[in-house]
Scaffold this motif. Sequence first.
Motif, PDB file in Angstrom:
ATOM      1  N   MET A 284      30.722  41.160  21.405  1.00 37.19           N
ATOM      2  CA  MET A 284      29.716  41.585  22.378  1.00 37.19           C
ATOM      3  C   MET A 284      29.811  43.088  22.630  1.00 37.19           C
ATOM      4  O   MET A 284      28.787  43.770  22.756  1.00 37.19           O
ATOM      5  N   LYS A 285      31.033  43.607  22.703  1.00 35.90           N
ATOM      6  CA  LYS A 285      31.200  45.043  22.916  1.00 35.90           C
ATOM      7  C   LYS A 285      30.677  45.838  21.718  1.00 35.90           C
ATOM      8  O   LYS A 285      30.200  46.969  21.872  1.00 35.90           O
ATOM      9  N   SER A 286      30.754  45.233  20.530  1.00 37.86           N
ATOM     10  CA  SER A 286      30.266  45.908  19.328  1.00 37.86           C
ATOM     11  C   SER A 286      28.756  45.799  19.165  1.00 37.86           C
ATOM     12  O   SER A 286      28.189  46.410  18.261  1.00 37.86           O
ATOM     13  N   GLY A 287      28.105  45.000  20.004  1.00 38.15           N
ATOM     14  CA  GLY A 287      26.647  44.896  19.952  1.00 38.15           C
ATOM     15  C   GLY A 287      26.118  43.654  19.287  1.00 38.15           C
ATOM     16  O   GLY A 287      24.905  43.540  19.080  1.00 38.15           O
ATOM     17  N   VAL A 288      26.990  42.710  18.938  1.00 38.85           N
ATOM     18  CA  VAL A 288      26.516  41.474  18.319  1.00 38.85           C
ATOM     19  C   VAL A 288      25.859  40.611  19.391  1.00 38.85           C
ATOM     20  O   VAL A 288      26.419  40.417  20.474  1.00 38.85           O
ATOM     21  N   PRO A 289      24.653  40.070  19.138  1.00 45.45           N
ATOM     22  CA  PRO A 289      24.012  39.180  20.117  1.00 45.45           C
ATOM     23  C   PRO A 289      24.901  37.995  20.456  1.00 45.45           C
ATOM     24  O   PRO A 289      25.679  37.518  19.615  1.00 45.45           O
ATOM     25  N   LEU A 290      24.781  37.506  21.682  1.00 43.22           N
ATOM     26  CA  LEU A 290      25.676  36.466  22.182  1.00 43.22           C
ATOM     27  C   LEU A 290      25.606  35.200  21.339  1.00 43.22           C
ATOM     28  O   LEU A 290      26.648  34.644  20.945  1.00 43.22           O
ATOM     29  N   VAL A 291      24.400  34.731  21.039  1.00 46.35           N
ATOM     30  CA  VAL A 291      24.257  33.487  20.277  1.00 46.35           C
ATOM     31  C   VAL A 291      24.833  33.651  18.879  1.00 46.35           C
ATOM     32  O   VAL A 291      25.558  32.782  18.376  1.00 46.35           O
ATOM     33  N   GLN A 292      24.533  34.779  18.231  1.00 43.69           N
ATOM     34  CA  GLN A 292      25.074  35.030  16.894  1.00 43.69           C
ATOM     35  C   GLN A 292      26.595  35.118  16.935  1.00 43.69           C
ATOM     36  O   GLN A 292      27.286  34.603  16.054  1.00 43.69           O
ATOM     37  N   GLY A 293      27.121  35.768  17.964  1.00 40.69           N
ATOM     38  CA  GLY A 293      28.569  35.891  18.084  1.00 40.69           C
ATOM     39  C   GLY A 293      29.243  34.545  18.225  1.00 40.69           C
ATOM     40  O   GLY A 293      30.270  34.279  17.590  1.00 40.69           O
ATOM     41  N   MET A 294      28.676  33.662  19.043  1.00 43.16           N
ATOM     42  CA  MET A 294      29.261  32.332  19.206  1.00 43.16           C
ATOM     43  C   MET A 294      29.176  31.525  17.910  1.00 43.16           C
ATOM     44  O   MET A 294      30.087  30.760  17.586  1.00 43.16           O
ATOM     45  N   THR A 295      28.087  31.690  17.184  1.00 44.64           N
ATOM     46  CA  THR A 295      27.947  30.980  15.912  1.00 44.64           C
ATOM     47  C   THR A 295      29.023  31.409  14.936  1.00 44.64           C
ATOM     48  O   THR A 295      29.662  30.571  14.278  1.00 44.64           O
ATOM     49  N   VAL A 296      29.254  32.705  14.836  1.00 43.55           N
ATOM     50  CA  VAL A 296      30.268  33.220  13.914  1.00 43.55           C
ATOM     51  C   VAL A 296      31.657  32.765  14.329  1.00 43.55           C
ATOM     52  O   VAL A 296      32.464  32.304  13.513  1.00 43.55           O
ATOM     53  N   ILE A 297      31.962  32.856  15.624  1.00 45.49           N
ATOM     54  CA  ILE A 297      33.301  32.510  16.103  1.00 45.49           C
ATOM     55  C   ILE A 297      33.555  31.014  15.960  1.00 45.49           C
ATOM     56  O   ILE A 297      34.690  30.592  15.683  1.00 45.49           O
ATOM     57  N   SER A 298      32.521  30.185  16.114  1.00 46.09           N
ATOM     58  CA  SER A 298      32.706  28.744  15.952  1.00 46.09           C
ATOM     59  C   SER A 298      33.152  28.399  14.534  1.00 46.09           C
ATOM     60  O   SER A 298      33.855  27.403  14.331  1.00 46.09           O
ATOM     61  N   ARG A 299      32.771  29.236  13.547  1.00 44.46           N
ATOM     62  CA  ARG A 299      33.199  28.993  12.169  1.00 44.46           C
ATOM     63  C   ARG A 299      34.564  29.596  11.882  1.00 44.46           C
ATOM     64  O   ARG A 299      35.231  29.203  10.933  1.00 44.46           O
ATOM     65  N   ALA A 300      34.972  30.572  12.685  1.00 45.84           N
ATOM     66  CA  ALA A 300      36.200  31.316  12.387  1.00 45.84           C
ATOM     67  C   ALA A 300      37.338  31.014  13.341  1.00 45.84           C
ATOM     68  O   ALA A 300      38.411  31.588  13.206  1.00 45.84           O
ATOM     69  N   VAL A 301      37.154  30.102  14.303  1.00 48.71           N
ATOM     70  CA  VAL A 301      38.175  29.874  15.322  1.00 48.71           C
ATOM     71  C   VAL A 301      39.349  29.055  14.799  1.00 48.71           C
ATOM     72  O   VAL A 301      40.399  28.983  15.424  1.00 48.71           O
TER      73      VAL A 301
END
Length: 409
Positions: A284-301
């Motif tokens: 989020m601090k880097s500017g990634v949209p919230l929904v996109q960020g959660m999608t990416v993190i859900s695959r990488a957690v």
Amino acid sequence: MPLFQYKGRNQRGEAVRGHLEAVSPDAVAAQLMNSGVIPIDIGVAQVREDVFAGLKARLAASTRITLTDLSLFSRQMYTLIKAGVPIMQALRGLRDSTQNPALAKVIISVGESLDTGLDLTSALRRHPQVFSPLYVNMVQVGETTGSLQEVFLQLAIYLEREKDTRDRIKSATRYPMFVVAAIFIAIFIINLFVIPTFAKVYAGFKIELPMATQILIASSNFTVAYWPVILMTIITAVFALRYYVRTPEGRYRWHKMKLDIPVVGKVIYKATLGRFARALAVMMKSGVPLVQGMTVISRAVDNDYISDRIVQMRDGVERGETIARTAAATGMFPSLVIQMIAVGEDTGSVDELMFNVAEYYEREVDYDITNLSTALQPILIVFLSIMVFILALGVFLPMWDLAQVARKG
């Protein structure tokens, strides 16, 4: 498809060379032209059989790229870009200075991709086994917003914390796992060698043995008679379990079960939530949209059970719900953390509050890891005491009976 080697010049007029797989030289030329490279020479790559080179390549391929390698790579990229060094020159410098041959090979491949006209994000995306979706998406945002150096710094800090957390958990759980493994090996050896000796001694006395001793001798006889079968069964079960864990259902069940392990599961759960919070804050601090960020993190957690909860949060945010409400619905966070997230939404500083959530869980994990050995020692002592008591009861009860008979005589 055959492998072709080519020489050409890019849009800046610089000489480039490399290898491409294609059906024909015309296909190679078309691919180069589409990427902005003017081909000068295209030919079939000559593959030479070199035993030493082949062995060296196998060794390089077998070398793992660790979190330490990636964090060092990210920090060096941050330093070089901040100093004004062009990306291609920075990659050449890192390629020559890295001590990991596998990472050097990846850097060379990334440089070749950049030579063909690809951007850094696309070049990194060609190596999903090295660069996670989280890493690639943050680099993409850095390229788009012109803040690539800050993104690499955030990635370096994130990877260093991730490495530290994993190492601390492994260090805290190594001793209990070693003790439990040693106990089971000792039991197997006692059944195989020690109890049969006592059984021969007791057989000569021709007395009725206590039930505990009979059970131990029966267990020992079974182990002696069928130890190859037992060993093969254990090995087969281990491989079958590993295969099952690699399936989607097995992986989900194992990840959920890990969180329910007494004492240790709580540490793993908090550490995973801390990684999620920090990763989301960084994106989020880097500017990634919230929904996109959660999608990416859900695959990488790296935990399918928690990944499902993150997807639930993402779906709730997509429906227009607040982060605090979706977080409460998943049951992942305590009320204190949910209140912190709600305050962040009200003040427009969700990224800062997510950093606070990450630091909260990291402090909790530090405390739990520090006290993990202390918490596990009573459990191990009780388990070991029960095993020793059972063995001692079975072995020494007949001796006690013999002593009683001798006194009466």
